[in-house]
Design a protein around this motif. Structure first.
Motif, short mmCIF file in Angstrom:
data_model
loop_
_atom_site.label_atom_id
_atom_site.label_comp_id
_atom_site.label_asym_id
_atom_site.label_seq_id
_atom_site.Cartn_x
_atom_site.Cartn_y
_atom_site.Cartn_z
N VAL A 116 -83.10 -18.73 36.91
CA VAL A 116 -82.42 -18.74 35.73
C VAL A 116 -83.15 -17.78 34.73
O VAL A 116 -82.21 -17.04 34.19
N PHE A 117 -84.10 -17.75 34.55
CA PHE A 117 -85.10 -16.53 33.62
C PHE A 117 -84.62 -15.50 33.96
O PHE A 117 -84.09 -14.58 33.45
N PHE A 118 -84.71 -14.81 35.24
CA PHE A 118 -84.47 -13.62 35.50
C PHE A 118 -82.77 -13.24 35.55
O PHE A 118 -82.47 -12.27 35.28
N PHE A 119 -81.90 -14.45 35.91
CA PHE A 119 -80.57 -14.04 35.74
C PHE A 119 -80.29 -13.94 34.51
O PHE A 119 -79.40 -13.15 34.13
N ALA A 120 -80.71 -14.62 33.42
CA ALA A 120 -80.39 -14.30 32.08
C ALA A 120 -80.98 -12.99 31.51
O ALA A 120 -80.23 -12.42 30.77
#
Length: 598
Positions: free
Chosen positions: A157-161
């Motif tokens: 989720v962090f890298f997708f954001a």
């Protein structure tokens, strides 16, 4: 008597024409209702301030995240220095390469204003997801405050954001700056001078944003928490997007003109078809749209470089049939636009080292600072990433001095509207980059020697550390060379020296210099680590104290020096774009058009 009456009639017509030119803007732009813009109520600084506002907020977000991202990756996600550095470079590289797509779509199909609105929604989505990854229990790194390995779901989720933000930046960056510059009429003397100042003050706003991002935002991240910092940035961005939309009636808009690469392809094919023809000695024999005919955009003057392409404008056979087929006969303006794009390639390549040097300030400079004594006064410690604020402060001080004091003096001395030519400004900045890397190498050499010394403490012995203030000189020089000189010069070049229909794409090319520079920095780190690791001691090891960053910096000194020599060679042979104007004025760099940069 009749002659006098005719002369008076002509004077009245000229007066009305000048009054009409002063009242309305005739640079192919329209107002928000699609009408001819009224000069007094649209454009210039009253419109640009709205654009500067949203750019300011976006840059606060960007620098707040990018400057401290390596700390989050190493301390929260427990990545090693090599992996964390590459991840930062990949993300920053993506944020500066995605604009190539955004700029193309804006120029060809959506227009700049719509692309900015669409991109703002994607950017907000990324910021919102980043905030949720810090607050929602299922998305948090781990249940406890400290853990050895974060959840895989959090990492996804962090890298997708982060890459949603990069995608949003892809539409924001190329369109905002070119949209801001569009608010100034290049055919109006006063507005043209204001446009030259616009790029200086644009960089000034960016540096203020960088200062806030690398101090206030980073401080909140390190002391209060990443969740609160991300929430602050999201709210700040929402308010500024609303402010940008409020300024809609004041903007001047440019309609998209279709795929900008089609005319270039037509020139190349037409020139190839006529490859056996000889170019006429008199370039006036080449085909051009008559000035009396209505023509979308400005007409460019002929240049003597890349003569092979001139063959695309040679009239042969049936003129009427050829005129209606742009794949067989193109105008001199189209030929010159193609030359401009081909001339961009070597300039772009020699500018990559600017991005490589800037990449160090977000990665290795930060790790250097983390390994030094961060205490300034009375037990007050600054976050390692906040040292990047020194670069911002350097630009904040130097840009107004350059714009308000140095440029007026240089205009009187050189007769150039810009003060000095675009390439001379970039070249001076490249010289400062060589000096910045020399200072960085010397400081790191001294730091490594200091670390070798052991000092006695109550609890035993520890390595002696240097004050983080030793990093100020290299950051100051980097801010002066990269931001105040080279980057502003590149902004002007990629806006002014590309076809008018490709200005968003031109700004994307400028940004891609930084993006490709970050990727090139990662590639250099991989190669250097692989080669030097064979000898047992890598220059860029997991522990910075066991690394040899001083040798890495000396390598960058050599590469930058060679790159500077190549840039000077190209600059001396470059021919600036010139535009047919009333009163025979030359385009925004009137003196540049006849001055060869040394």
């Amino acid at each position: 008597m009749c002659v006098k009456m005719e002369q008076e009639t002509e004077k009245r017509k000229e007066g009305k024409s000048e009054e009409n030119e002063e009242k309305w803007v005739h640079d192919a732009s329209v107002d928000y209702k699609g009408r001819l813009p009224l000069r007094a109520s649209t454009g210039v600084w009253k419109a640009s301030l709205f654009i500067l506002t949203i750019e300011f907020s976006e840059r606060v977000c960007h620098f707040g995240l990018s400057s401290n991202l390596i700390t989050y990756l190493t301390k929260v996600m427990h990545k090693d220095l090599n992996t964390a550095t590459k991840n930062v470079n990949y993300w920053v590289g993506a944020t500066t390469l995605m604009p190539l797509i955004g700029g193309f779509v804006a120029d060809a199909y959506t227009g700049r204003y719509r692309m900015i609105i669409y991109s703002s929604l994607v950017y907000l989505k990324g910021l919102s997801m980043l905030t949720m990854s810090q607050f929602m229990p299922i998305l948090k790194p781990c249940n406890n405050e400290i853990c050895d390995r974060p959840r895989k779901f959090h990492e996804v989720v962090f890298f997708f954001a982060l890459y949603c933000i990069a995608l949003g930046t892809g539409g924001f960056k190329p369109c905002l700056e070119s949209f801001g510059a569009d608010q100034f009429d290049g055919d109006h003397l006063e507005e043209r001078k204001q446009k030259m100042s616009f790029f200086n003050w644009w960089t000034f706003a960016l540096c203020v944003a960088m200062l806030l991002g690398t101090t206030v935002v980073v401080y909140v991240q390190d002391v209060v928490g990443w969740g609160i910092a991300c929430l602050m940035l999201t709210i700040f961005m929402v308010f500024n997007i609303i402010a940008f939309y409020v300024g809609k009636p004041f903007y001047r808009y440019r309609r998209p003109q279709g795929n900008p690469f089609i005319p270039i392809l037509q020139v190349l094919i037409a020139a190839t078809r006529k490859r056996n023809l000889s170019c006429p000695s008199n370039h006036a024999l080449l085909y051009e749209v008559p000035k009396s005919e209505k023509h979308q955009g400005r007409l460019l003057s002929h240049t003597s470089r890349l003569r092979f392409l001139d063959k695309a404008a040679i009239v042969e056979g049936n003129y009427t049939e050829e005129k209606d087929n742009p794949w067989r006969l193109t105008t001199v303006t189209r030929v010159e636009e193609t030359k401009l794009i081909l001339n961009v390639v070597p300039v772009w390549l020699t500018s990559l080292m600017i991005g490589v040097c800037i990449a160090q300030s977000f990665t290795l400079f930060v790790k250097q600072a983390a390994a030094m004594n961060l205490e300034i006064i009375n037990n007050f410690k600054i976050p390692p990433a906040s040292m990047a604020s020194v670069t911002a402060i350097s630009s904040i001080i130097s840009v107004p001095i350059y714009d308000k004091i140095i440029v007026p003096i240089l205009r009187k001395v050189t007769g150039n509207e810009r003060g000095i030519s675009i390439f001379r400004r970039i070249g001076i900045g490249l010289t400062f980059l060589v000096l910045a890397m020399v200072v960085a190498a010397l400081v790191e050499t001294k730091r490594l020697k200091t670390v070798e010394h052991q000092v006695l403490t109550v609890g035993g012995t520890r390595h002696e550390t240097m004050s983080v203030l030793w990093l100020i000189p290299q950051n100051l020089i980097l801010g002066l060379g990269a931001d105040s000189l080279s980057l502003i010069g590149l902004q002007e070049y990629f806006y002014d020296q590309v076809p008018d229909s490709m200005r968003s794409l031109g700004m994307a090319l400028y940004l891609s210099v930084l993006g490709a520079g970050f990727f090139l920095s990662s590639f250099l780190i991989i190669i250097v680590d692989h080669v030097t690791g064979k000898n047992g001691r890598s220059w860029i090891a997991k522990d910075i104290n066991s690394s040899r960053l001083d040798k890495f910096y000396w390598m960058l000194v050599v590469v930058n020096a060679l790159n500077l020599c190549l840039f000077i060679f190209l600059a001396k042979r470059y021919t600036y774009k010139t535009v047919h104007r009333k009163a025979s004025e030359i385009d925004g760099c009137n003196s540049d058009a006849v001055e060869i940069v040394a």
